[in-house]
Design a protein around this motif. Structure first.
Motif, PDB file in Angstrom:
ATOM      1  N   GLN A  96      53.794  72.504  28.941  1.00  0.00           N
ATOM      2  CA  GLN A  96      54.596  72.931  30.094  1.00  0.00           C
ATOM      3  C   GLN A  96      53.867  72.808  31.420  1.00  0.00           C
ATOM      4  O   GLN A  96      54.436  73.113  32.467  1.00  0.00           O
ATOM      5  N   TRP A  97      52.605  72.383  31.376  1.00  0.00           N
ATOM      6  CA  TRP A  97      51.859  72.115  32.608  1.00  0.00           C
ATOM      7  C   TRP A  97      51.335  70.694  32.490  1.00  0.00           C
ATOM      8  O   TRP A  97      50.402  70.417  31.756  1.00  0.00           O
ATOM      9  N   GLN A  98      51.961  69.774  33.202  1.00  0.00           N
ATOM     10  CA  GLN A  98      51.622  68.361  33.116  1.00  0.00           C
ATOM     11  C   GLN A  98      50.981  67.873  34.415  1.00  0.00           C
ATOM     12  O   GLN A  98      51.102  68.520  35.471  1.00  0.00           O
ATOM     13  N   THR A  99      50.316  66.713  34.317  1.00  0.00           N
ATOM     14  CA  THR A  99      49.631  66.167  35.473  1.00  0.00           C
ATOM     15  C   THR A  99      49.873  64.667  35.591  1.00  0.00           C
ATOM     16  O   THR A  99      50.228  63.994  34.628  1.00  0.00           O
ATOM     17  N   PHE A 100      49.662  64.173  36.804  1.00  0.00           N
ATOM     18  CA  PHE A 100      49.614  62.734  37.068  1.00  0.00           C
ATOM     19  C   PHE A 100      48.476  62.566  38.053  1.00  0.00           C
ATOM     20  O   PHE A 100      48.598  62.865  39.231  1.00  0.00           O
ATOM     21  N   VAL A 101      47.342  62.086  37.556  1.00  0.00           N
ATOM     22  CA  VAL A 101      46.073  62.165  38.290  1.00  0.00           C
ATOM     23  C   VAL A 101      45.867  60.955  39.204  1.00  0.00           C
ATOM     24  O   VAL A 101      46.139  59.809  38.817  1.00  0.00           O
ATOM     25  N   PHE A 102      45.348  61.240  40.398  1.00  0.00           N
ATOM     26  CA  PHE A 102      44.945  60.193  41.338  1.00  0.00           C
ATOM     27  C   PHE A 102      43.417  60.113  41.466  1.00  0.00           C
ATOM     28  O   PHE A 102      42.849  59.033  41.418  1.00  0.00           O
ATOM     29  N   LEU A 103      42.802  61.274  41.637  1.00  0.00           N
ATOM     30  CA  LEU A 103      41.354  61.339  41.827  1.00  0.00           C
ATOM     31  C   LEU A 103      40.819  62.562  41.104  1.00  0.00           C
ATOM     32  O   LEU A 103      41.510  63.567  40.990  1.00  0.00           O
ATOM     33  N   PRO A 127      39.752  65.172  54.655  1.00  0.00           N
ATOM     34  CA  PRO A 127      38.289  65.131  54.691  1.00  0.00           C
ATOM     35  C   PRO A 127      37.684  65.776  53.445  1.00  0.00           C
ATOM     36  O   PRO A 127      38.152  66.821  52.974  1.00  0.00           O
ATOM     37  N   GLY A 128      36.655  65.148  52.891  1.00  0.00           N
ATOM     38  CA  GLY A 128      35.942  65.733  51.762  1.00  0.00           C
ATOM     39  C   GLY A 128      36.754  65.845  50.500  1.00  0.00           C
ATOM     40  O   GLY A 128      36.507  66.719  49.660  1.00  0.00           O
ATOM     41  N   LEU A 129      37.717  64.953  50.303  1.00  0.00           N
ATOM     42  CA  LEU A 129      38.597  65.011  49.135  1.00  0.00           C
ATOM     43  C   LEU A 129      37.806  64.858  47.840  1.00  0.00           C
ATOM     44  O   LEU A 129      36.972  63.962  47.715  1.00  0.00           O
ATOM     45  N   ARG A 130      38.084  65.714  46.851  1.00  0.00           N
ATOM     46  CA  ARG A 130      37.387  65.656  45.563  1.00  0.00           C
ATOM     47  C   ARG A 130      38.338  65.460  44.387  1.00  0.00           C
ATOM     48  O   ARG A 130      37.994  64.806  43.418  1.00  0.00           O
ATOM     49  N   THR A 131      39.512  66.068  44.440  1.00  0.00           N
ATOM     50  CA  THR A 131      40.467  65.993  43.333  1.00  0.00           C
ATOM     51  C   THR A 131      41.877  65.900  43.903  1.00  0.00           C
ATOM     52  O   THR A 131      42.171  66.521  44.929  1.00  0.00           O
ATOM     53  N   ALA A 132      42.733  65.130  43.243  1.00  0.00           N
ATOM     54  CA  ALA A 132      44.133  65.057  43.673  1.00  0.00           C
ATOM     55  C   ALA A 132      44.994  64.639  42.492  1.00  0.00           C
ATOM     56  O   ALA A 132      44.663  63.676  41.786  1.00  0.00           O
ATOM     57  N   PHE A 133      46.093  65.360  42.282  1.00  0.00           N
ATOM     58  CA  PHE A 133      47.056  64.982  41.250  1.00  0.00           C
ATOM     59  C   PHE A 133      48.362  65.732  41.472  1.00  0.00           C
ATOM     60  O   PHE A 133      48.406  66.738  42.196  1.00  0.00           O
ATOM     61  N   PHE A 134      49.436  65.217  40.855  1.00  0.00           N
ATOM     62  CA  PHE A 134      50.678  65.972  40.820  1.00  0.00           C
ATOM     63  C   PHE A 134      50.539  67.027  39.734  1.00  0.00           C
ATOM     64  O   PHE A 134      50.176  66.731  38.596  1.00  0.00           O
ATOM     65  N   SER A 135      50.824  68.272  40.076  1.00  0.00           N
ATOM     66  CA  SER A 135      50.779  69.387  39.134  1.00  0.00           C
ATOM     67  C   SER A 135      52.214  69.834  38.863  1.00  0.00           C
ATOM     68  O   SER A 135      52.898  70.316  39.767  1.00  0.00           O
ATOM     69  N   ILE A 136      52.639  69.653  37.614  1.00  0.00           N
ATOM     70  CA  ILE A 136      54.050  69.805  37.247  1.00  0.00           C
ATOM     71  C   ILE A 136      54.197  71.011  36.326  1.00  0.00           C
ATOM     72  O   ILE A 136      53.694  71.021  35.204  1.00  0.00           O
TER      73      ILE A 136
END
Length: 297
Positions: A96-103, A127-136
């Protein structure tokens, strides 16, 4: 090439277990200094005005949401968060907690980024980006109280899909409750205890981002050093391997075009083809940081 790169630059090397334990001891010891050296203060939830780039990110939310719609066209093919970051299994073990990861701490999902160019462009402005994704977050999903392991990064949620009864869909950080608002961002410190509820019958989706906390020198130097070594920890190396395996299968699977007999558009990505993604968190220097909602790591 690896012979000419430092360990922090080589994403294919992993810290030995004893060195990883020492690293996390350093992380724990550094947190008080980081709190004192923070240029934005030390609090659970921040004022967006402290981060001038947030307004520009919010302006791109509608374009990001359109790319999200294409990703959600085949939700059954997206991974559960704990399938990417096993440490997240301490707070969630269902789908029930899915992801689509970019970084994610040294890992770039190039095909996912190519599939969502507006999202990729928006991420370039952080600035200083470390992690990014869609959190579903599926209807009825609750993430219990937990905390991220490191305050050297801050977390941002840009709300892309918000249930109509949004007052029943919220995150609570150190007792401060925030209900997501469509196209609006919230910045918080996931090192504080926090929990998430989606007590509605609709899906909630945010763009989940971890970025480097602005700090005074020399604390900022220490923070960057620790963040540079984080991708070498066994936990984040495992998360990276899990995602690469999922991504390979995802893009290799038959597409809708193939099953309908229409020509398949070459990937990456084909908008007409519908290929079917952290509290901690969980992301920060552990898989919890990469994993949260970490969930950090």
């Amino acid at each position: 090439m690896s012979a000419t790169r430092s360990p922090a630059q080589n994403p294919n090397r992993t810290l030995p277990r004893w060195l990883a334990r020492f690293f996390f001891q350093c992380v724990e010891a550094a947190q008080r200094r980081i709190a004192r050296g923070s240029l934005v203060g030390d609090k659970p939830i921040f004022d967006n005005a402290q981060f001038p780039w947030v307004e520009a990110l919010e302006a791109q939310a509608p374009a990001i949401a359109r790319e999200l719609d294409a990703v959600l066209a085949t939700p059954g093919r997206l991974p559960a968060f704990h399938e990417i970051s096993p440490d997240v299994a301490t707070i969630t073990q269902d789908h029930q907690w899915q992801t689509f990861v970019f970084l994610g701490y040294g890992m770039r999902a190039e095909r996912n980024l190519a599939r969502c160019p507006a999202t990729a462009a928006a991420l370039d402005g952080i600035p200083g980006l470390r992690t990014a994704f869609f959190s579903i977050l599926s209807p009825g999903k609750q993430i219990p109280l937990h905390r991220g392991p490191y305050n050297g990064v801050l977390r941002l949620h840009l709300a892309l899909k918000v249930p109509r009864e949004r007052e029943h869909c919220w995150i609570e950080v150190d007792g401060q409750r925030y209900a997501w608002q469509a196209n609006r961002a919230v910045v918080f410190d996931d090192a504080y205890p926090h929990q998430v509820h989606n007590d509605t019958d609709e899906t909630r989706v945010v763009l989940f981002v971890d970025f480097e906390r602005p700090c005074k020198a020399p604390v900022s130097w220490l923070n960057r050093l620790l963040l540079a070594f984080a991708p070498l920890t066994p936990e984040l190396q495992q998360a990276k391997a899990n995602h690469e395996r999922w991504e390979r299968d995802y893009y290799a699977a038959p597409t809708q075009a193939a099953t309908t007999g229409t020509p398949e558009t070459p990937e990456p990505p084909a908008p007409a083809v519908n290929p079917a993604t952290p509290d901690a968190p969980a992301d920060a220097p552990s898989a919890h940081t990469v994993a949260d909602e970490r969930a950090h790591s």
